[in-house]
Structure formats: C-alpha cells, structure tokens
Design a protein around this motif. Sequence first.
Motif, mmCIF file in Angstrom:
data_model
loop_
_atom_site.group_PDB
_atom_site.id
_atom_site.type_symbol
_atom_site.label_atom_id
_atom_site.label_comp_id
_atom_site.label_asym_id
_atom_site.label_seq_id
_atom_site.Cartn_x
_atom_site.Cartn_y
_atom_site.Cartn_z
ATOM 1 N N ILE A 16 10.384 47.216 -71.354
ATOM 2 C CA ILE A 16 9.728 48.278 -70.591
ATOM 3 C C ILE A 16 10.686 49.402 -70.198
ATOM 4 O O ILE A 16 10.315 50.296 -69.430
ATOM 5 C CB ILE A 16 9.046 47.718 -69.327
ATOM 6 N N TYR A 81 1.609 44.342 -72.281
ATOM 7 C CA TYR A 81 2.633 45.287 -72.733
ATOM 8 C C TYR A 81 3.324 44.699 -73.960
ATOM 9 O O TYR A 81 3.882 43.605 -73.900
ATOM 10 C CB TYR A 81 3.650 45.554 -71.628
ATOM 11 N N LEU A 133 4.327 54.834 -71.858
ATOM 12 C CA LEU A 133 3.677 53.553 -71.527
ATOM 13 C C LEU A 133 2.454 53.309 -72.404
ATOM 14 O O LEU A 133 2.170 52.171 -72.793
ATOM 15 C CB LEU A 133 3.272 53.557 -70.046
ATOM 16 N N SER A 137 0.523 49.707 -74.268
ATOM 17 C CA SER A 137 -0.569 49.110 -73.497
ATOM 18 C C SER A 137 -1.475 48.307 -74.410
ATOM 19 O O SER A 137 -1.947 48.809 -75.427
ATOM 20 C CB SER A 137 -1.375 50.209 -72.798
ATOM 21 N N THR A 142 -4.618 49.015 -68.415
ATOM 22 C CA THR A 142 -3.310 49.657 -68.556
ATOM 23 C C THR A 142 -3.411 50.916 -69.414
ATOM 24 O O THR A 142 -2.746 51.921 -69.152
ATOM 25 C CB THR A 142 -2.300 48.684 -69.191
#
Length: 511
Positions: A16, A81, A133, A137, A142
Amino acid sequence: MTAAASLVQNVDWVAIAPPTIAAVVALVVLVADLFVREGNKMLLAWLSIAGLVAAGLSLLPLLDGDRATFCLVPAADVCSYTADRFTVVIQFLVVAGALLTALLSVSPLKENSALPEGEFWFLLLSSAAGAALLPASRDLATLIVALEVASLPAFALVGLNRGDRRSSEAALKFFLSSVTATAVSLLGVSFVYAATGTLHLTEVADKLGQVDGQLHVLAQTGVALTLVGFAFKTAAVPFHFWVPDTYIGAPLPVAAYLSVVGKAVGFTGLILVTVVAFPSYADVWGPVLAVLAALTMTVGNVAALRQVGTRAYSAIRLLAWSSVGQAGYLLVPIAAAAYADSPAEAEKAIGATVAYALMYAAVNLGAFAVAALVARTRPLNRLSDYRGLYASRPLTALVLGFFLLCLAGLPPGVIGLFAKVTVFSAAVDAGLGWLAVVMAVNVVIALYYYLQWTAVLFRTPEGETAEAAQPERKHAVPFPLAAALVLTTLIGVALSGAPQLVLRFSATALF
C-alpha cells in the motif's frame, strides 16, 4: 483443535506504499503551509515533487509478484487491496502523470498570486493518492471511496483560480455532473450488494451468475447504474459535456492532469467493474460499450475538427475534444473483452487499453507542456498563436509536431501507430468489424486536424517575417517546465524506438 479465524491481520505496508506516501506527504504539505513564510512557498512545491518521486520508487518492490492485503479471513484469496501487474502499471501512470503535472505547476503558482500554493499541492497529492488507490481496489466500497478521493480534490483544483470567473463556472459544472454520476453509481452498487450479499469483486462475479430469479431485474439495474457513473469519468458520450468548459476554465496544468490521470481513473474503474466484477453480464455491457466507443470517438473528433483557429483558447479546446475522441479508442478493447472466449483473451484485450493509455498519457502531457510554454507569451492560447512557432522556437515546434503525430498515429510517432493498430486488432479479433470500420474513419478525421495544427507550426506568421519572430527566444523557459518537456519528449521517443515497452501489456496476464 482449529483456531478460530481472526479479523486482526497484518497490513502489507509495502503493497500500500504508493497511495500511502502520496497521502502522507499531502498532509505534511498542508501542515507545513501554516508555518512556511510567503516567500518560501517553493519549498512546498519541491516537497510535493519529492513525495511523488518517493511514491514512484515505492513501486519497485512490487514488480516481482502479486501482493495483497485487507483480505477476508480465512479466505485469504478474497482481498480488498491487490497489488498485481495491472495495479502497478496504472499506479505508475498515475504517479508519473501527477509528477509531470507538478512540474508544469511550479511556475504558474509562483507567478500567479490568485493560486494558493499550499492548497494546490495538498489537493494535487490527495487526488493522486485516490487515483493510485483505485486500481488496487478489489471491492466496490473501496472502489467508490477511491474514486471520490481522486475526484473531490480535482473539483477544487479546477476552481482554485480565484481571479478567474471561468474557473468557478467550470468547477461548478464539473462538480454537479460528477456528483450526480456518483450518486447513480452508489445506487447501482447498493442494488448489486442487495442481489449478491457481497462487495468483493471476485465474489460478486461468482454470485451474479447465480442470482435468484426474483432478484434478476435488481441485479441488472445495479450493473447498469454502476456502469453509468464510470462512463462519466471516462468522458464517454453522452457524459462528456463537462470536458471542454472544464479544461478551459481550469489552470492549464490541472487540465493536463484531468486529461491523463482523471481519464486513467475512469477507465481503471470501468475495467474492474466490467471484466472482474460483471463478466456474467458481458452480453449486456459489451454491446453498450461498443456503441459508446463509436459515439465517443465520432463526437470528439468531429468537434475537434470544427475548432476555429482564431477563437480564444481554441488550442486547449481542440485538446479537450481530442481527449474525448481518444477516450473512444480506449473504450474499444474494453468492449472487445466482452466477446472474448476465455479470461486470457479478455485480459489481452484489456492490455490493449493499458498500452494505449500509457502512450496517450506521455504524448498528451507533452502537448499540454508545450501549450503551457506558449501560454507564457500568448495567454489566449489560440491555434493561430502557434503559427510560425518553428521560426521562434524550433525545438519546441519540433517537439509539439512529434506529439501531434503520435496522437495521429503517423511516423515518426511510431508508438501512436502501433497503439492504434493494437486497439484495431482487439476489435477485429472480437468480431466487432463494424466498430473497427468506425475507428478507421475516425482516425482519418483526426489526421486532418492534427496535421493541420502541425502545418501551422512551420508557417511564417501573418504580417511578419521569420526574423521578426526571432526575439521571442529571449523569454527564458523555467526549469520545471523545461524538465517536463524533456521528460515527455524522451518518453515519447523511447516508446517510438521501442514500442514493445508498452505493447507487451497486450500479450501478458495483468490480473
């Protein structure tokens, strides 16, 4: 005795890192802005640029394989993720696009007191964090959150020029239309959740094909509404109406950001919900996206063709309509994925969109960089302002000509040619011959206005001699702007010399 499953799990900070670094640096810039004196605001610019470079470098450990975090326990293969090849490529595009936007923004922020520097850098980094991001996802919640984190700061960036009424109007139109599309998407997501009982994309894909007959209409409606929101983000017709006014009203670097990173966000979300979450409804979204692709490329190219060279901001307006036309090309492989006989063939089609997006990002940012340079002396940025650019700035004219030829798909812009061939092949392989014909016609239409702009660069200005234009060389090019021009040129030349650097994504597994 088997231990009970625990929701407590370790976070993979390496996976991340790209969006996290961008978000953390955004907060640091916001706080630092309170303590940095007015004359030292350039420190915020270089801190932001350093943060984006660090976010780019954090992608290196992710190149060796798939990583995932925030997974269901014990079903560790269902995660929120995922840092797979698709994620890494799109995150690279986002971070590189944000970095080039930052380089384009340094000088305008320094020279225009109406643009607050601290707020600008915070908003740019926040939007980049959301955009980074989004490709990782793997659940609908998300995905929507990332989409809004990328979009909400972009609204503010468009309207940040307090001294320009057009900026406020553009931001309002962008905001209202985007919020409406998001509301529609959220309604669609809620319907999908009601029909399947899950938000994770892979589980949604499994359960949509087994939906109870009583919930079938609900599931279909949810799929359709979810796609509408992402179609808006891609500037697909008829959800494109915000593009020209927004690009003209926004500060030029922000328009460049929206044309590349904003578009990448929309297409990434569209790929994830169609190919990963809704493959069982391919017979529905495939034909719809094919029609949208045909309409989008046609409307965009015809509108670009009609631009009047003496009209104020006609160069930016042409780039805006051109970006709509390019969105049509990007939609073609996604539509083709619906007709694939296997997941591998679908991924190959998606790879064509990824390869084309990488080419488009580099050369379109380069074209905006040249537009930013010309705007320093000719702020109305008309197409006629580029007449005779070769006489005053030969290298700049050659670079812009190269970028335009790449967008047109003509040598020496070899990467543009190969990228279009890849997209064209995806349509043919999927049996969408009619769409391939529409694309071929639109490529010819686009050739006219790209070549017309290129020819203007080498003409002698009306009422002037080549020598009269010579003094324009005295205007120095700021280092950040020069760096952006050099970087985009080197990337464009490298991709034209070795197109396999991006075209290989159309032949490898991404998910």
